[in-house]
Write a protein that holds these residues in place. Structure first.
Motif, PDB file in Angstrom:
ATOM      1  N   LEU A  74     -52.306-113.325-112.956  1.00 64.04           N
ATOM      2  CA  LEU A  74     -52.342-114.434-111.999  1.00 64.04           C
ATOM      3  C   LEU A  74     -52.783-114.012-110.596  1.00 64.04           C
ATOM      4  O   LEU A  74     -52.988-114.876-109.737  1.00 64.04           O
ATOM      5  N   GLY A  75     -52.846-112.728-110.359  1.00 64.42           N
ATOM      6  CA  GLY A  75     -53.198-112.249-109.025  1.00 64.42           C
ATOM      7  C   GLY A  75     -52.015-112.041-108.097  1.00 64.42           C
ATOM      8  O   GLY A  75     -52.184-111.719-106.927  1.00 64.42           O
ATOM      9  N   GLY A  76     -50.795-112.209-108.611  1.00 66.01           N
ATOM     10  CA  GLY A  76     -49.609-111.978-107.802  1.00 66.01           C
ATOM     11  C   GLY A  76     -48.474-112.896-108.188  1.00 66.01           C
ATOM     12  O   GLY A  76     -48.584-113.711-109.113  1.00 66.01           O
ATOM     13  N   THR A  77     -47.367-112.766-107.469  1.00 61.98           N
ATOM     14  CA  THR A  77     -46.170-113.558-107.755  1.00 61.98           C
ATOM     15  C   THR A  77     -46.019-114.771-106.839  1.00 61.98           C
ATOM     16  O   THR A  77     -45.004-115.463-106.900  1.00 61.98           O
ATOM     17  N   GLY A  78     -47.020-115.026-105.984  1.00 65.12           N
ATOM     18  CA  GLY A  78     -46.937-116.178-105.095  1.00 65.12           C
ATOM     19  C   GLY A  78     -45.776-116.081-104.136  1.00 65.12           C
ATOM     20  O   GLY A  78     -45.484-115.015-103.597  1.00 65.12           O
ATOM     21  N   ARG A  79     -45.064-117.180-103.975  1.00 66.97           N
ATOM     22  CA  ARG A  79     -43.936-117.210-103.033  1.00 66.97           C
ATOM     23  C   ARG A  79     -42.603-116.898-103.700  1.00 66.97           C
ATOM     24  O   ARG A  79     -41.559-116.932-103.048  1.00 66.97           O
ATOM     25  N   THR A  80     -42.630-116.597-104.989  1.00 69.05           N
ATOM     26  CA  THR A  80     -41.395-116.273-105.709  1.00 69.05           C
ATOM     27  C   THR A  80     -40.925-114.870-105.345  1.00 69.05           C
ATOM     28  O   THR A  80     -41.693-113.912-105.403  1.00 69.05           O
ATOM     29  N   ARG A  81     -39.657-114.777-104.968  1.00 70.59           N
ATOM     30  CA  ARG A  81     -39.061-113.481-104.654  1.00 70.59           C
ATOM     31  C   ARG A  81     -38.528-112.849-105.940  1.00 70.59           C
ATOM     32  O   ARG A  81     -38.089-113.555-106.845  1.00 70.59           O
ATOM     33  N   ILE A  82     -38.551-111.521-105.986  1.00 72.48           N
ATOM     34  CA  ILE A  82     -38.110-110.792-107.173  1.00 72.48           C
ATOM     35  C   ILE A  82     -36.859-109.991-106.823  1.00 72.48           C
ATOM     36  O   ILE A  82     -36.810-109.326-105.784  1.00 72.48           O
ATOM     37  N   GLY A  83     -35.844-110.059-107.697  1.00 75.39           N
ATOM     38  CA  GLY A  83     -34.596-109.351-107.436  1.00 75.39           C
ATOM     39  C   GLY A  83     -34.122-108.569-108.646  1.00 75.39           C
ATOM     40  O   GLY A  83     -34.597-108.766-109.768  1.00 75.39           O
TER      41      GLY A  83
ATOM     42  N   GLN B 140     -26.357-113.051-107.095  1.00 76.20           N
ATOM     43  CA  GLN B 140     -27.564-113.849-107.361  1.00 76.20           C
ATOM     44  C   GLN B 140     -27.531-115.167-106.602  1.00 76.20           C
ATOM     45  O   GLN B 140     -28.548-115.596-106.025  1.00 76.20           O
ATOM     46  N   LEU B 141     -26.383-115.802-106.614  1.00 74.26           N
ATOM     47  CA  LEU B 141     -26.252-117.095-105.957  1.00 74.26           C
ATOM     48  C   LEU B 141     -26.472-116.966-104.454  1.00 74.26           C
ATOM     49  O   LEU B 141     -27.199-117.776-103.836  1.00 74.26           O
ATOM     50  N   GLU B 142     -25.884-115.952-103.860  1.00 74.34           N
ATOM     51  CA  GLU B 142     -26.037-115.744-102.421  1.00 74.34           C
ATOM     52  C   GLU B 142     -27.493-115.437-102.060  1.00 74.34           C
ATOM     53  O   GLU B 142     -28.042-115.975-101.103  1.00 74.34           O
ATOM     54  N   ALA B 143     -28.139-114.581-102.880  1.00 73.82           N
ATOM     55  CA  ALA B 143     -29.534-114.230-102.619  1.00 73.82           C
ATOM     56  C   ALA B 143     -30.431-115.457-102.750  1.00 73.82           C
ATOM     57  O   ALA B 143     -31.384-115.639-101.975  1.00 73.82           O
ATOM     58  N   LEU B 144     -30.157-116.322-103.716  1.00 78.02           N
ATOM     59  CA  LEU B 144     -30.952-117.532-103.908  1.00 78.02           C
ATOM     60  C   LEU B 144     -30.813-118.468-102.722  1.00 78.02           C
ATOM     61  O   LEU B 144     -31.801-119.046-102.231  1.00 78.02           O
ATOM     62  N   ARG B 145     -29.601-118.631-102.245  1.00 79.73           N
ATOM     63  CA  ARG B 145     -29.371-119.545-101.121  1.00 79.73           C
ATOM     64  C   ARG B 145     -29.950-119.025 -99.816  1.00 79.73           C
ATOM     65  O   ARG B 145     -30.239-119.805 -98.902  1.00 79.73           O
ATOM     66  N   GLN B 146     -30.154-117.708 -99.726  1.00 80.08           N
ATOM     67  CA  GLN B 146     -30.683-117.126 -98.493  1.00 80.08           C
ATOM     68  C   GLN B 146     -32.189-117.051 -98.484  1.00 80.08           C
ATOM     69  O   GLN B 146     -32.781-116.718 -97.457  1.00 80.08           O
TER      70      GLN B 146
ATOM     71  N   ALA C  37     -39.656-120.756-109.959  1.00 80.81           N
ATOM     72  CA  ALA C  37     -38.382-120.460-109.302  1.00 80.81           C
ATOM     73  C   ALA C  37     -38.623-119.908-107.899  1.00 80.81           C
ATOM     74  O   ALA C  37     -39.651-119.277-107.625  1.00 80.81           O
ATOM     75  N   ASP C  38     -37.652-120.113-107.031  1.00 76.25           N
ATOM     76  CA  ASP C  38     -37.680-119.452-105.720  1.00 76.25           C
ATOM     77  C   ASP C  38     -37.461-117.953-105.887  1.00 76.25           C
ATOM     78  O   ASP C  38     -37.965-117.157-105.082  1.00 76.25           O
ATOM     79  N   ARG C  39     -36.712-117.604-106.935  1.00 78.05           N
ATOM     80  CA  ARG C  39     -36.343-116.200-107.122  1.00 78.05           C
ATOM     81  C   ARG C  39     -36.234-115.909-108.613  1.00 78.05           C
ATOM     82  O   ARG C  39     -35.594-116.643-109.353  1.00 78.05           O
ATOM     83  N   ALA C  40     -36.899-114.843-109.052  1.00 77.09           N
ATOM     84  CA  ALA C  40     -36.805-114.375-110.433  1.00 77.09           C
ATOM     85  C   ALA C  40     -36.109-113.024-110.420  1.00 77.09           C
ATOM     86  O   ALA C  40     -36.509-112.126-109.663  1.00 77.09           O
ATOM     87  N   ALA C  41     -35.085-112.857-111.240  1.00 74.11           N
ATOM     88  CA  ALA C  41     -34.273-111.631-111.192  1.00 74.11           C
ATOM     89  C   ALA C  41     -34.178-110.988-112.565  1.00 74.11           C
ATOM     90  O   ALA C  41     -34.299-111.651-113.605  1.00 74.11           O
ATOM     91  N   PHE C  42     -33.918-109.671-112.540  1.00 74.42           N
ATOM     92  CA  PHE C  42     -33.921-108.847-113.738  1.00 74.42           C
ATOM     93  C   PHE C  42     -32.760-107.861-113.677  1.00 74.42           C
ATOM     94  O   PHE C  42     -32.157-107.645-112.631  1.00 74.42           O
ATOM     95  N   LEU C  43     -32.487-107.224-114.827  1.00 76.48           N
ATOM     96  CA  LEU C  43     -31.358-106.298-114.918  1.00 76.48           C
ATOM     97  C   LEU C  43     -31.654-104.938-114.308  1.00 76.48           C
ATOM     98  O   LEU C  43     -30.746-104.241-113.869  1.00 76.48           O
ATOM     99  N   THR C  44     -32.922-104.525-114.319  1.00 71.47           N
ATOM    100  CA  THR C  44     -33.293-103.223-113.773  1.00 71.47           C
ATOM    101  C   THR C  44     -34.612-103.321-113.027  1.00 71.47           C
ATOM    102  O   THR C  44     -35.400-104.256-113.234  1.00 71.47           O
ATOM    103  N   ARG C  45     -34.871-102.313-112.196  1.00 70.86           N
ATOM    104  CA  ARG C  45     -36.137-102.252-111.469  1.00 70.86           C
ATOM    105  C   ARG C  45     -37.308-102.107-112.424  1.00 70.86           C
ATOM    106  O   ARG C  45     -38.392-102.655-112.186  1.00 70.86           O
ATOM    107  N   ARG C  46     -37.103-101.396-113.517  1.00 72.98           N
ATOM    108  CA  ARG C  46     -38.189-101.215-114.486  1.00 72.98           C
ATOM    109  C   ARG C  46     -38.683-102.550-115.027  1.00 72.98           C
ATOM    110  O   ARG C  46     -39.891-102.787-115.140  1.00 72.98           O
ATOM    111  N   TRP C  47     -37.752-103.432-115.369  1.00 75.57           N
ATOM    112  CA  TRP C  47     -38.159-104.726-115.932  1.00 75.57           C
ATOM    113  C   TRP C  47     -38.792-105.619-114.858  1.00 75.57           C
ATOM    114  O   TRP C  47     -39.746-106.344-115.136  1.00 75.57           O
ATOM    115  N   SER C  48     -38.270-105.568-113.649  1.00 76.74           N
ATOM    116  CA  SER C  48     -38.871-106.383-112.582  1.00 76.74           C
ATOM    117  C   SER C  48     -40.278-105.886-112.256  1.00 76.74           C
ATOM    118  O   SER C  48     -41.191-106.690-112.014  1.00 76.74           O
TER     119      SER C  48
END
Length: 466
Positions: free
Chosen positions: A225-234, A459-465, A203-214
Motif C-alpha cells: 500500500l505504500g505505508g500505514t497511513g495515519r494508523t498508529r502501530i503498537g 491499549q485503551l489508554e493508548a487508543l484514547r491518546q 483503525a486509529d491504532r493497530a496493535a500486536f503481541l511483539t515487535r516482530r509481528w508489528s
C-alpha cells in the motif's frame, strides 16, 4: 443475516466496546429445552474485568448460543449476534481458520496449496458479511466518541467498515496471532491482501503481541500500500495472570490431579510437560519425535523420564485437524510400544481438556516443552514458570512470540530441528537445581510483567491518546 433479536434495545451509550468472534459466555441447550450458561476464561476476559462501562459484541457460536439470542436470554454487557450458521461457518472455518490462520502461521504445503478458486471467493463473501454484521452492531451500540477494540484475524475488515459508519469513534485492532512476512502474505490474491490491510488500517491504532509481528505488518503495508497511513502501530505483550494462576493451582481439585499424575509418572522420575491444543502450529508431532530421539540417543534416560503430553483436540470440524490429532495419538502409542516396560510408560498422553490437570502438570514439570512452528505469544510458556513448585527448565521455540521476552532464560530451539530439540531436552533435564531455580524466578518475573488487566488498559489508554 443477523437475527432481529440481536438489535439493541436502548440508546447507544457504551463508552468501551470489544468485538471478538468468541464472547465471555456460551450457552448449551439441554434436551428439556433449558439453557446452561458457561463463563469463558483467557487474557481478554481477565483484561476486561478492569473496565466497568463496557459492551462485548460477539457471535453466537452454536445452537445453544443462537437459542439464547432468540429467547432474549443474555447478561449485562454482552451482545451476541445471531449470524446465519452457514455464513459463520464459511467465515470462521473457510476463511479465518483455513486461510488467514494458515497464512500468518506459515502452514501451507505450497506445492499443492493454497488454491484460491471460486469456492474461496464464495466463502470470502461470507467473511465480508460476517465482518459487516459486527461493524453495524458496533455502530449501533457505541456512544459518541466511544473506544472500540476489535480482536484478531476473524474481524480484520471491521475497523474499515466501522470507520465508514461511525467516523467519530476511536477504533483499535489487536492481532493475537503472528503476522506473515510480506513474501508469504502475498500468497493471498492481490485484491484480498489489500482489502485485509486496508480493513485493519481503518483503525486509529493497530496493535500486536511483539515487535516482530508489528514490523511484519508494517512491511506488508509498505510493500503493498505504500505505508500505514495515519494508523498508529503498537505492541502489547500479554502476560500471565499470576494472582489467578497461583490461587487456582493450589485448589483441592488440582492437588487430586497431581496425585494421579505422580502415580502415572512413577516415583523418582523426571517429567517433560507440554500442554497444547492439537493445533497444527503447535508442532506436537515434532516434539514427540524429539522425545523419541532423546530415548534413542540417550538411553540413560529410559525409565528415568516421562513425557506428560496434554494435547486437547481443536477445530475437529476440519479434517486436517482431525488427522493431526490422530497422528499425535498414533506416535505416542508407537513410542510407548517401542520403549515402554511393565513399570514405565514413556508418554502419558491426555486428549480430554482439563484445566485443573494442566495446572497440576505445570506444578510437577521438571522441563516444559513449548516448540511451536509459529505462535503469536504462547501463554503456556509464561504460565509454567509462575506455577512450578520446584522450578522448571523451559525449552522454547524461537518462533514463539514469548521468546522475545523469555529467550534469555530459556533453552531456545529451532522448532523444525528434531535432533536439536532432543539435545535441548537433555540439557534441560541435566540442568542443576540452583540454575533451574534461578532461571524459573527470572522467567516468572518476565512472564508477569504485563498482566491481562494492565495489558488491556494500556491499549485503551493508548487508543484514547491517539
Amino acid at each position: 443475516m443477523v437475527s432481529e433479536h440481536a438489535e439493541p434495545t436502548g440508546p447507544s451509550t457504551a463508552q468501551v466496546l470489544v468485538a471478538s468472534n468468541r464472547g465471555p459466555v456460551s450457552y448449551t441447550l439441554g434436551e428439556d429445552g433449558s439453557l446452561d450458561a458457561k463463563r469463558g476464561g483467557g487474557g481478554l476476559v481477565s483484561g476486561l474485568s478492569a473496565v466497568d462501562d463496557k459492551l462485548w459484541v460477539c457471535a453466537a457460536l452454536g445452537d445453544g448460543d443462537r437459542e439464547a439470542v432468540r429467547r432474549g436470554v443474555g447478561e449485562p454487557g454482552v451482545r451476541m449476534l445471531d449470524i446465519d450458521a452457514d455464513v459463520h461457518a464459511d467465515a470462521y472455518n473457510g476463511i479465518a481458520n483455513s486461510v488467514l490462520w494458515f497464512v500468518h502461521h506459515l502452514l501451507y504445503q505450497t506445492p499443492v496449496e493454497p488454491v484460491f478458486d471460486t469456492e474461496f471467493r464464495r466463502q470470502w463473501a461470507s467473511y465480508e458479511t460476517y465482518n459487516r454484521a459486527f461493524a453495524r452492531a458496533l455502530a449501533e451500540e457505541a456512544a459518541p466518541g466511544a473506544a472500540v477494540l476489535v480482536q484478531d484475524y476473524h474481524l480484520a475488515l471491521v475497523p474499515g467498515m466501522l470507520r465508514e459508519l461511525r467516523p467519530d469513534l476511536r477504533i483499535g485492532h489487536f492481532s493475537h496471532t503472528p503476522w506473515a512476512p510480506v513474501d508469504y502474505f502475498r500468497l493471498l490474491p492481490d485484491d484480498i491482501g489489500e482489502q485485509l490491510l486496508r480493513g485493519i488500517l481503518g483503525a486509529d491504532r493497530a496493535a500486536f503481541l511483539t515487535r516482530r509481528w508489528s514490523d511484519a505488518f508494517i512491511g506488508c503495508c509498505t510493500e503493498i500500500l505504500g505505508g500505514t497511513g495515519r494508523t498508529r502501530i503498537g505492541v502489547h505483550g500479554l502476560g500471565a495472570d499470576a494472582d489467578f494462576l497461583l490461587r487456582r493451582s493450589r485448589e483441592p481439585d488440582v492437588d487430586e490431579r497431581m496425585a494421579a499424575l505422580r502415580e502415572q509418572v512413577g516415583e523418582g522420575r523426571k517429567t517433560i510437560v507440554r500442554v497444547d491444543r492439537t493445533e497444527l502450529s503447535k508442532n506436537i508431532v515434532r516434539g514427540l519425535h524429539a522425545y523419541r530421539t532423546l530415548l534413542e540417543t540417550r538411553p540413560e534416560w529410559r525409565e528415568r523420564v516421562v513425557h506428560v503430553a496434554f494435547a486437547y483436540p481443536s477445530r475437529q470440524d476440519l479434517s486436517v485437524y482431525r488427522d493431526y490429532t490422530a497422528a499425535v495419538q498414533s506416535l505416542a502409542t508407537e513410542i510407548n510400544g517401542a520403549y515402554g516396560t511393565e513399570s514405565w510408560t514413556p508418554v502419558v498422553l491426555h486428549v480430554k481438556d482439563d484445566f485443573a490437570r494442566s495446572l497440576a502438570a505445570y506444578r510437577l514439570a521438571d522441563v516444559a516443552l513449548v516448540n511451536p512452528i509459529r505462535d503469536g505469544m504462547n501463554l503456556v510458556a509464561k504460565e509454567v514458570p509462575v506455577v512450578s513448585d520446584e522450578g522448571c527448565a523451559l525449552v522454547l521455540s524461537r518462533e514463539a512470540g514469548a521468546c522475545e521476552e523469555l529467550g534469555e532464560d530459556a533453552i531456545v530451539v529451532n522448532p523444525y530441528d528434531v535432533t536439536g530439540t532432543a539435545q535441548a531436552l537433555h540439557e534441560a533435564l541435566t540442568m542443576s537445581d540452583d540454575e533451574r531455580s534461578a532461571r524459573t524466578a527470572r522467567l516468572a518475573e518476565a512472564a508477569t510483567a504485563l498482566p491481562p488487566q494492565e495489558w488491556f488498559l494500556g491499549q485503551l489508554e493508548a487508543l484514547r491518546q491517539e
